[in-house]
Design an enzyme around this catalytic site. Structure first.
Site, mmCIF file in Angstrom:
data_model
loop_
_atom_site.group_PDB
_atom_site.id
_atom_site.type_symbol
_atom_site.label_atom_id
_atom_site.label_comp_id
_atom_site.label_asym_id
_atom_site.label_seq_id
_atom_site.Cartn_x
_atom_site.Cartn_y
_atom_site.Cartn_z
ATOM 1 N N ASP A 18 9.797 15.181 4.959
ATOM 2 C CA ASP A 18 10.034 16.040 3.168
ATOM 3 C C ASP A 18 11.234 15.890 3.118
ATOM 4 O O ASP A 18 12.596 15.508 4.311
ATOM 5 C CB ASP A 18 9.737 17.462 2.948
ATOM 6 C CG ASP A 18 10.015 18.404 2.191
ATOM 7 O OD1 ASP A 18 9.203 17.253 0.802
ATOM 8 O OD2 ASP A 18 10.878 19.327 2.307
ATOM 9 N N LYS A 34 0.897 15.117 -1.300
ATOM 10 C CA LYS A 34 1.635 14.571 -0.087
ATOM 11 C C LYS A 34 0.808 14.072 0.800
ATOM 12 O O LYS A 34 0.847 12.623 1.072
ATOM 13 C CB LYS A 34 2.749 15.154 0.402
ATOM 14 C CG LYS A 34 3.550 15.091 -0.410
ATOM 15 C CD LYS A 34 4.778 16.461 -0.372
ATOM 16 C CE LYS A 34 5.924 16.065 -0.642
ATOM 17 N NZ LYS A 34 7.033 17.035 0.335
HETATM 18 O O1 LIG Z 1 10.958 17.982 -6.104
HETATM 19 C C1 LIG Z 1 11.287 18.538 -5.558
HETATM 20 O O2 LIG Z 1 10.861 20.063 -6.332
HETATM 21 C C2 LIG Z 1 11.245 19.057 -4.031
HETATM 22 O O3 LIG Z 1 10.371 18.234 -3.336
HETATM 23 P P1 LIG Z 1 10.739 17.849 -1.744
HETATM 24 O O4 LIG Z 1 9.422 17.556 -1.857
HETATM 25 O O5 LIG Z 1 10.903 17.024 -1.138
HETATM 26 O O6 LIG Z 1 11.115 19.466 -1.136
HETATM 27 MG MG LIG Z 2 10.886 20.464 0.409
#
Ligand SMILES: O=C(O)COP(=O)(O)O
Ligand SMILES: [Mg+2]
Length: 234
Positions: free
Chosen positions: A10, A159
């Site tokens: 992430d 995801k």
């Molecule tokens: O887009 C966001 O709100 C944060 O994204 P992330 O999934 O990389 O933590």
């Molecule tokens: Mg994140």
């Protein structure tokens, strides 16, 4: 312990700190993994353009899961390198409802990258996600709180489904992917992978499903997990 052949990570709150600044420790660890032949996949709520820039600057080659699974990208997949999997009309219906309800006083502000966001509508995180979740509970949208933004996402994607689709296209075995995240939008992501890692600053729900909860926060947690489970250096 599974043999880790790829790392999916992430972005916000995982390789960046609480102020969204990228952590040197994560950069070093991800580059070390890439140099050792372990591809790194970026799995994020951010748009593909931003994610592509992250991959370029960090030096990752494993492909992208963007917009919480609404978009995937891989360099080697014929001409069709950006694949849109999520249906933005579901978020649009929910947004139209909010706009009818509040008019110009709508308390949610769409993030600046909305012209390039193709499967979701995303708001700045200027409040807790609970009222929004309650207001939209009868709509066909998932409301994610990444800790950095509030996302209205097509429930048909996440995801995890994005990672599975990317893995299928590229030929990764998801059982051999270590997934590292911090927030509620990483729950399906970790569940899709082979080895589940939550950084120390992760939300409780993510820590509960993780195989390993890092001692360290943010990028230091990423580096800790990579050293411990990819390079076996405690
Ligand atoms: O887009 C966001 O709100 C944060 O994204 P992330 O999934 O990389 O933590
Ligand atoms: Mg994140």
């Amino acid at each position: 312990m599974v043999k880790i052949e790829a790392i999916a990570v992430d972005v916000d709150g995982t390789i960046t700190d609480g102020r969204r600044r990228v952590c040197h420790s994560a950069l070093d660890a991800l580059r070390k993994a890439e140099d050792a032949g372990i591809p790194v996949i970026i799995a994020t709520g951010n748009i593909s353009h931003f994610s592509y820039a992250v991959a370029t600057l960090v030096g990752t080659t494993g492909g992208l899961v963007c917009e919480n699974g609404g978009v995937i990208y891989h360099d080697g997949y014929n001409d069709n390198r950006v694949i849109v999997l999520g249906d933005i009309s579901k978020a649009q219906k929910a947004y139209d409802f909010l706009f009818d309800k509040f008019g110009k006083d709508i308390p949610f502000r769409i993030v600046e990258d909305s012209d390039a966001r193709v499967s979701e509508i995303t708001f700045y995180k200027n409040m807790s996600s609970e009222p929004l979740k309650e207001m939209l509970k009868d709509f066909d949208v998932e409301v994610y709180d990444s800790g950095f933004a509030l996302h209205l996402t097509d429930p048909a994607v996440d995801k995890g489904t994005g990672l599975a689709k990317l893995a299928n296209l590229v030929g990764y075995n998801v059982e051999n992917i270590m997934c590292i995240g911090d927030s509620e939008n990483d729950i399906d992501f970790l569940l899709a992978g082979g080895f589940k890692v939550a950084v120390a600053n992760a939300c409780d729900e993510l820590k509960e499903i993780a195989d390993y909860v890092c001692e360290n926060k943010y990028g230091d947690g990423v580096a800790e997990a990579i050293d411990k489970f990819v390079f076996n250096q405690e």
